[in-house]
Motif scaffolding. Structure first.
Motif, PDB file in Angstrom:
ATOM      1  N   VAL A  70       0.835  -1.201   0.000  1.00  0.00           N
ATOM      2  CA  VAL A  70       0.000   0.000   0.000  1.00  0.00           C
ATOM      3  C   VAL A  70       0.869   1.251   0.000  1.00  0.00           C
ATOM      4  CG1 VAL A  70      -1.885   1.201   1.154  1.00  0.00           C
ATOM      5  CG2 VAL A  70      -1.732  -1.294   1.306  1.00  0.00           C
ATOM      6  N   PRO A  71       0.855   2.031  -1.088  1.00  0.00           N
ATOM      7  CA  PRO A  71       1.644   3.260  -1.133  1.00  0.00           C
ATOM      8  C   PRO A  71       0.957   4.370  -0.343  1.00  0.00           C
ATOM      9  CG  PRO A  71       0.425   3.000  -3.169  1.00  0.00           C
ATOM     10  CD  PRO A  71       0.127   1.789  -2.340  1.00  0.00           C
ATOM     11  N   LEU A  72       1.610   4.880   0.676  1.00  0.00           N
ATOM     12  CA  LEU A  72       1.012   5.907   1.532  1.00  0.00           C
ATOM     13  C   LEU A  72       1.898   7.148   1.595  1.00  0.00           C
ATOM     14  CD1 LEU A  72      -0.306   3.658   4.446  1.00  0.00           C
ATOM     15  CD2 LEU A  72      -1.661   4.755   2.654  1.00  0.00           C
ATOM     16  N   GLU A  73       2.425   7.552   0.467  1.00  0.00           N
ATOM     17  CA  GLU A  73       3.293   8.724   0.426  1.00  0.00           C
ATOM     18  C   GLU A  73       2.631   9.849  -0.355  1.00  0.00           C
ATOM     19  OE1 GLU A  73       7.069   7.611  -1.144  1.00  0.00           O
ATOM     20  OE2 GLU A  73       7.548   6.236   0.492  1.00  0.00           O
ATOM     21  N   THR A  80     -10.240  -3.786   3.329  1.00  0.00           N
ATOM     22  CA  THR A  80      -9.536  -3.513   4.588  1.00  0.00           C
ATOM     23  C   THR A  80     -10.170  -4.221   5.788  1.00  0.00           C
ATOM     24  OG1 THR A  80     -10.814  -1.463   4.815  1.00  0.00           O
ATOM     25  CG2 THR A  80      -8.624  -1.296   3.814  1.00  0.00           C
ATOM     26  N   ILE A  81     -11.273  -4.950   5.536  1.00  0.00           N
ATOM     27  CA  ILE A  81     -11.884  -5.740   6.606  1.00  0.00           C
ATOM     28  C   ILE A  81     -12.112  -7.148   6.068  1.00  0.00           C
ATOM     29  CG2 ILE A  81     -13.719  -5.811   8.362  1.00  0.00           C
ATOM     30  CD1 ILE A  81     -14.267  -2.898   7.780  1.00  0.00           C
ATOM     31  N   THR A 105     -23.023  -6.357   6.223  1.00  0.00           N
ATOM     32  CA  THR A 105     -22.506  -5.069   5.741  1.00  0.00           C
ATOM     33  C   THR A 105     -21.637  -4.434   6.815  1.00  0.00           C
ATOM     34  OG1 THR A 105     -24.433  -3.865   6.585  1.00  0.00           O
ATOM     35  CG2 THR A 105     -24.540  -4.662   4.302  1.00  0.00           C
ATOM     36  N   VAL A 106     -20.807  -3.504   6.379  1.00  0.00           N
ATOM     37  CA  VAL A 106     -20.000  -2.693   7.292  1.00  0.00           C
ATOM     38  C   VAL A 106     -20.371  -1.241   7.029  1.00  0.00           C
ATOM     39  CG1 VAL A 106     -17.675  -1.944   7.929  1.00  0.00           C
ATOM     40  CG2 VAL A 106     -18.107  -4.341   7.364  1.00  0.00           C
ATOM     41  N   ARG A 107     -20.778  -0.541   8.053  1.00  0.00           N
ATOM     42  CA  ARG A 107     -21.176   0.851   7.895  1.00  0.00           C
ATOM     43  C   ARG A 107     -19.976   1.707   7.512  1.00  0.00           C
ATOM     44  NH1 ARG A 107     -24.713   0.825  13.472  1.00  0.00           N
ATOM     45  NH2 ARG A 107     -26.467  -0.426  12.683  1.00  0.00           N
ATOM     46  N   THR A 108     -20.266   2.798   6.823  1.00  0.00           N
ATOM     47  CA  THR A 108     -19.183   3.660   6.336  1.00  0.00           C
ATOM     48  C   THR A 108     -18.295   4.138   7.476  1.00  0.00           C
ATOM     49  OG1 THR A 108     -20.618   4.408   4.527  1.00  0.00           O
ATOM     50  CG2 THR A 108     -18.649   5.713   4.979  1.00  0.00           C
ATOM     51  N   GLU A 109     -18.912   4.571   8.566  1.00  0.00           N
ATOM     52  CA  GLU A 109     -18.114   5.084   9.681  1.00  0.00           C
ATOM     53  C   GLU A 109     -17.287   3.973  10.325  1.00  0.00           C
ATOM     54  OE1 GLU A 109     -22.327   4.409  11.395  1.00  0.00           O
ATOM     55  OE2 GLU A 109     -21.401   5.034   9.502  1.00  0.00           O
ATOM     56  N   GLU A 110     -17.770   2.726  10.268  1.00  0.00           N
ATOM     57  CA  GLU A 110     -17.008   1.590  10.789  1.00  0.00           C
ATOM     58  C   GLU A 110     -15.837   1.266   9.867  1.00  0.00           C
ATOM     59  OE1 GLU A 110     -20.775  -0.732  12.925  1.00  0.00           O
ATOM     60  OE2 GLU A 110     -20.232  -1.164  10.847  1.00  0.00           O
ATOM     61  N   ALA A 111     -16.093   1.284   8.568  1.00  0.00           N
ATOM     62  CA  ALA A 111     -15.029   1.025   7.594  1.00  0.00           C
ATOM     63  C   ALA A 111     -13.959   2.102   7.669  1.00  0.00           C
ATOM     64  CB  ALA A 111     -15.618   0.976   6.183  1.00  0.00           C
ATOM     65  N   LEU A 112     -14.383   3.316   7.902  1.00  0.00           N
ATOM     66  CA  LEU A 112     -13.456   4.438   8.026  1.00  0.00           C
ATOM     67  C   LEU A 112     -12.492   4.228   9.187  1.00  0.00           C
ATOM     68  CD1 LEU A 112     -12.837   7.370   6.981  1.00  0.00           C
ATOM     69  CD2 LEU A 112     -14.475   8.169   8.674  1.00  0.00           C
ATOM     70  N   LEU A 129      -8.481   3.408   8.525  1.00  0.00           N
ATOM     71  CA  LEU A 129      -7.485   4.375   8.991  1.00  0.00           C
ATOM     72  C   LEU A 129      -6.561   3.762  10.039  1.00  0.00           C
ATOM     73  CD1 LEU A 129      -9.603   7.662   9.210  1.00  0.00           C
ATOM     74  CD2 LEU A 129      -7.978   6.985   7.428  1.00  0.00           C
ATOM     75  N   ALA A 130      -7.102   2.877  10.876  1.00  0.00           N
ATOM     76  CA  ALA A 130      -6.264   2.210  11.877  1.00  0.00           C
ATOM     77  C   ALA A 130      -5.192   1.357  11.198  1.00  0.00           C
ATOM     78  CB  ALA A 130      -7.125   1.353  12.792  1.00  0.00           C
ATOM     79  N   ILE A 131      -5.587   0.613  10.157  1.00  0.00           N
ATOM     80  CA  ILE A 131      -4.633  -0.226   9.427  1.00  0.00           C
ATOM     81  C   ILE A 131      -3.593   0.633   8.710  1.00  0.00           C
ATOM     82  CG2 ILE A 131      -4.413  -1.825   7.479  1.00  0.00           C
ATOM     83  CD1 ILE A 131      -7.229  -2.862   8.289  1.00  0.00           C
ATOM     84  N   PHE A 132      -4.055   1.670   8.034  1.00  0.00           N
ATOM     85  CA  PHE A 132      -3.137   2.538   7.297  1.00  0.00           C
ATOM     86  C   PHE A 132      -2.203   3.288   8.244  1.00  0.00           C
ATOM     87  CE2 PHE A 132      -5.789   3.158   3.161  1.00  0.00           C
ATOM     88  CZ  PHE A 132      -5.677   1.799   2.916  1.00  0.00           C
ATOM     89  N   ASN A 133      -2.708   3.633   9.403  1.00  0.00           N
ATOM     90  CA  ASN A 133      -1.865   4.315  10.384  1.00  0.00           C
ATOM     91  C   ASN A 133      -0.711   3.415  10.818  1.00  0.00           C
ATOM     92  OD1 ASN A 133      -1.436   6.592  12.331  1.00  0.00           O
ATOM     93  ND2 ASN A 133      -1.788   4.962  13.823  1.00  0.00           N
TER      94      ASN A 133
END
Length: 260
Positions: free
Chosen positions: A194-197, A230-231, A238-245, A249-253
């Motif tokens: 995952v490119p995060l730059e 990411t899940i 289903t996964v709610r948008t706020e849950e997916a968010l 972000l936790a994984i990317f962090n």
């Protein structure tokens, strides 16, 4: 490096209770604040709550002591109290002023002079060039209280953009280095590079439609750098948008920290 989160204006399409709507927006605000998101984009996806989402996100991001100056009393803010406090560095408590301290404020003119409300017992005289309205200031003198316009050196909050354009057009407008879509049908994040730059965009769908479905609905196409699940192995339908968010972000962090 900066993170841009893209959410649809249909984020609240499954919620009818205005208090629940406010709470869901508050969850988005908290997730973005926790992980230092600097830009939240609201794109057109057939929803009717774009202005409402923007209003509540901006309200949450504003320090408590400035809210009465910036936001008039409106029905849309009736349940803003259910939004959890962000407690980010710009939300400073009232305390004795210190030289060098940076505080968020609101500049206003009084006679020929410009003053700033920076959340203390008395206004501060602004030295240097500043515009009326919200701004960031550094204390240069305590007695008398004086400030100058300044740039914070730490995470200070996010900016909200209501694009009123479809997803592909919104992404083009944002002009990012990397754009990652989230999807249950995407590549398992555990096996992806995952490119995060640079300026990184992270795109989320609505409660009823995924990112690719939303693009197709408007006869659009977009070449994402990655489409990620990411899940993986989710157990709910289903996964709610706020849950997916929050999960994404936790994984990317973690990945971003590991890459430093």
């Amino acid at each position: 490096m900066a993170w841009h989160v893209f959410i649809p204006d249909s984020l609240l399409e499954e919620a009818n209770d205005p208090k629940i709507k406010a709470y869901k927006v508050g969850q988005v605000a908290r997730a973005c604040a926790i992980f230092g998101v600097e830009h939240i984009w609201i794109y057109k996806a057939g929803g009717k709550d774009g202005k409402f989402i923007k209003l509540l996100l901006e309200y949450a991001e504003t320090p408590q002591y400035l809210r009465k100056r910036i936001f008039p009393i409106t029905p849309e803010l009736k349940y803003a109290g259910v939004i959890p406090p962000l407690q980010i560095p710009s939300h400073k408590p009232k305390a004795p002023p210190r030289i060098g301290e940076i505080r968020e404020g609101y500049a206003y003119r009084k006679g020929k002079k410009l003053f700033a409300d920076i959340g203390l017992d008395r206004p501060a005289l602004i030295k240097g060039v500043a515009r009326e309205g919200r701004g960031t200031f550094k204390i240069i003198s305590v007695n008398p209280l004086r400030v100058i316009p300044a740039e914070p050196s730490e995470y200070w909050g996010y900016k909200v953009h209501l694009s009123r354009k479809t997803l592909a057009k919104t992404l083009k407008k944002a002009n990012l280095d990397v754009v990652i879509a989230t999807s249950r049908k995407g590549v398992d994040v555990r096996s992806a590079e995952v490119p995060l730059e640079g300026e990184v965009g992270i795109v989320f769908g609505s409660p009823k439609k995924g990112v690719i479905e939303i693009l197709k609905e408007y006869n659009e196409d977009y070449e994402f750098d990655l489409i990620l699940n990411t899940i993986p192995e989710q157990k709910t339908k289903t996964v709610r948008t706020e849950e997916a968010l929050l999960a994404t972000l936790a994984i990317f962090n973690f990945m971003r920290k590991r890459g430093d």
